[in-house]
Design an enzyme around this catalytic site. Sequence first.
Site, mmCIF file in Angstrom:
data_model
loop_
_atom_site.group_PDB
_atom_site.id
_atom_site.type_symbol
_atom_site.label_atom_id
_atom_site.label_comp_id
_atom_site.label_asym_id
_atom_site.label_seq_id
_atom_site.Cartn_x
_atom_site.Cartn_y
_atom_site.Cartn_z
ATOM 1 N N ASP A 38 0.833 -1.204 0.000
ATOM 2 C CA ASP A 38 0.000 0.000 0.000
ATOM 3 C C ASP A 38 0.871 1.259 0.000
ATOM 4 O O ASP A 38 2.025 1.229 0.428
ATOM 5 C CB ASP A 38 -0.916 -0.032 1.240
ATOM 6 C CG ASP A 38 -2.102 0.903 1.098
ATOM 7 O OD1 ASP A 38 -2.392 1.354 -0.029
ATOM 8 O OD2 ASP A 38 -2.749 1.171 2.123
ATOM 9 N N ARG A 42 0.240 7.716 -2.252
ATOM 10 C CA ARG A 42 0.811 8.691 -1.314
ATOM 11 C C ARG A 42 2.279 8.963 -1.629
ATOM 12 O O ARG A 42 2.753 10.091 -1.540
ATOM 13 C CB ARG A 42 0.667 8.195 0.130
ATOM 14 C CG ARG A 42 -0.710 8.511 0.715
ATOM 15 C CD ARG A 42 -1.005 7.714 1.941
ATOM 16 N NE ARG A 42 -1.508 6.387 1.599
ATOM 17 C CZ ARG A 42 -1.934 5.504 2.485
ATOM 18 N NH1 ARG A 42 -1.884 5.788 3.772
ATOM 19 N NH2 ARG A 42 -2.397 4.338 2.100
ATOM 20 N N HIS A 55 2.493 3.551 -8.818
ATOM 21 C CA HIS A 55 2.279 2.128 -9.113
ATOM 22 C C HIS A 55 3.488 1.563 -9.874
ATOM 23 O O HIS A 55 3.932 0.446 -9.619
ATOM 24 C CB HIS A 55 1.003 1.934 -9.941
ATOM 25 C CG HIS A 55 -0.241 2.335 -9.204
ATOM 26 N ND1 HIS A 55 -0.473 1.978 -7.894
ATOM 27 C CD2 HIS A 55 -1.326 3.076 -9.584
ATOM 28 C CE1 HIS A 55 -1.643 2.478 -7.503
ATOM 29 N NE2 HIS A 55 -2.173 3.147 -8.499
ATOM 30 N N SER A 83 -7.574 -5.414 -5.356
ATOM 31 C CA SER A 83 -8.642 -6.047 -4.571
ATOM 32 C C SER A 83 -9.973 -5.993 -5.326
ATOM 33 O O SER A 83 -10.125 -5.217 -6.281
ATOM 34 C CB SER A 83 -8.787 -5.331 -3.226
ATOM 35 O OG SER A 83 -9.396 -4.061 -3.397
ATOM 36 N N ASN A 86 -11.062 -2.539 -5.449
ATOM 37 C CA ASN A 86 -10.314 -1.516 -6.195
ATOM 38 C C ASN A 86 -10.981 -1.097 -7.511
ATOM 39 O O ASN A 86 -10.579 -0.110 -8.125
ATOM 40 C CB ASN A 86 -8.864 -1.968 -6.453
ATOM 41 C CG ASN A 86 -7.982 -1.907 -5.223
ATOM 42 O OD1 ASN A 86 -7.061 -2.709 -5.051
ATOM 43 N ND2 ASN A 86 -8.223 -0.946 -4.340
ATOM 44 N N ARG A 89 -12.122 2.559 -8.058
ATOM 45 C CA ARG A 89 -11.207 3.665 -8.412
ATOM 46 C C ARG A 89 -11.553 4.245 -9.784
ATOM 47 O O ARG A 89 -12.253 3.607 -10.570
ATOM 48 C CB ARG A 89 -9.768 3.155 -8.388
ATOM 49 C CG ARG A 89 -9.383 2.788 -6.980
ATOM 50 C CD ARG A 89 -7.925 2.486 -6.856
ATOM 51 N NE ARG A 89 -7.634 2.183 -5.464
ATOM 52 C CZ ARG A 89 -6.443 2.264 -4.916
ATOM 53 N NH1 ARG A 89 -5.402 2.616 -5.648
ATOM 54 N NH2 ARG A 89 -6.271 1.982 -3.641
HETATM 55 C C1 IPE Z 1 -5.419 -2.743 -0.316
HETATM 56 O O1 IPE Z 1 -5.096 -1.397 -0.458
HETATM 57 C C2 IPE Z 1 -5.389 -3.414 -1.647
HETATM 58 C C3 IPE Z 1 -4.068 -3.495 -2.287
HETATM 59 C C4 IPE Z 1 -2.933 -3.155 -1.762
HETATM 60 C C5 IPE Z 1 -4.096 -4.051 -3.610
HETATM 61 P P1 IPE Z 1 -6.222 -0.273 -0.614
HETATM 62 O O2 IPE Z 1 -5.499 1.014 -0.711
HETATM 63 O O3 IPE Z 1 -7.155 -0.606 -1.703
HETATM 64 O O4 IPE Z 1 -7.001 -0.431 0.760
HETATM 65 P P2 IPE Z 1 -7.928 0.587 1.561
HETATM 66 O O5 IPE Z 1 -8.896 1.173 0.576
HETATM 67 O O6 IPE Z 1 -7.036 1.644 2.126
HETATM 68 O O7 IPE Z 1 -8.543 -0.266 2.613
HETATM 69 C C1 IPE Z 2 -1.583 0.315 -3.377
HETATM 70 O O1 IPE Z 2 -1.350 1.677 -3.387
HETATM 71 C C2 IPE Z 2 -1.787 -0.239 -4.764
HETATM 72 C C3 IPE Z 2 -3.168 -0.618 -5.075
HETATM 73 C C4 IPE Z 2 -4.167 -0.634 -4.226
HETATM 74 C C5 IPE Z 2 -3.430 -1.026 -6.444
HETATM 75 P P1 IPE Z 2 -2.537 2.714 -3.371
HETATM 76 O O2 IPE Z 2 -2.896 3.060 -4.772
HETATM 77 O O3 IPE Z 2 -3.648 2.222 -2.532
HETATM 78 O O4 IPE Z 2 -1.853 3.965 -2.687
HETATM 79 P P2 IPE Z 2 -2.499 4.939 -1.605
HETATM 80 O O5 IPE Z 2 -3.007 4.082 -0.495
HETATM 81 O O6 IPE Z 2 -3.593 5.682 -2.303
HETATM 82 O O7 IPE Z 2 -1.372 5.829 -1.195
HETATM 83 MG MG MG Z 3 -4.119 2.370 -0.574
#
Ligand code: IPE
Ligand code: IPE
Ligand code: MG
Length: 262
Positions: A38, A42, A55, A83, A86, A89
Amino acid sequence: MWKRLFNTTKGNDSQTDKDIFSHLEPDKLPAHVAIIMDGNGRWAKGQGLVRTAGHRAGVSTLKQIVKSCSDLNIEALTVYAFSTENWKRPPAEVEFLMALFSEFMDKEIEEMVRDNVCLRFIGRINELSKVLQDKIANAVERTRSNTGVKFTIAVNYGGKDELIRAIQTISSKVSGGELDAASIDDSIVDSHLDTAGLPPVDFVIRTSGDIRLSNFLLWQTAYAEFWFTSTNWPDFTPECFAEALYDFSQRERRFGGLKEKK
Ligand code: IPE
Ligand code: IPE
Ligand code: MG
């Protein structure tokens, strides 16, 4: 304390991963590490970049951590890449992520074949694009007989969804007379999950500061140890991984029993 223990500093190129890991005792390492990768968004924001750049940076981190697992003879590594939630998004980000998985398969497959990595996928793979499904099937086939780290990527994966699918299969076996309901136990459930054949998860790592499972491996983490770090995934180095593993190696796992007599 950590720097002193490892006698290393971040960015010291002469310090190889093997040196970093030499302080870890092999018999105190987890057999199965699961990582919630995760914080890509950010990280990108902090660099003044678009989320998708995060990413892409995350893929480089992943390659290093797979290598680390190979160096350490860790049996299984399972990572959360996308997930079932996801899909909420923006479509452009989802599209980018799917294209990135596709690119990953194209670029990394030869190296994984060579490095003895056994690649597999969990989640609703049949809902991905046909092109991506074909690349996944090809990569799984080409690495099937590899005996090194069992590297599993969770794509379109949800722990609840996985359990629902397992319950559906088990209940249809019961109603078809193939299975007796009273005989359903841990191992029967295990064998109907996407992770069938993998050891239980010993250690869950989540980067970027959030302290939750986000629907990852709900059954498999029943007795896992957890490690949360504020470091964003693109900044998670093999040294960070070693730090987490060292912490794991110091923990006492009782599984409901009592402290071992010394
Ligand atoms: C969890 O991260 C899923 C992955 C890392 C693929 P998210 O960023 O989607 O989780 P939440 O929304 O903060 O719970
Ligand atoms: C994890 O990073 C990757 C996926 C969930 C695909 P994020 O995209 O959730 O990054 P943050 O949590 O918004 O920083
Ligand atoms: Mg995240």
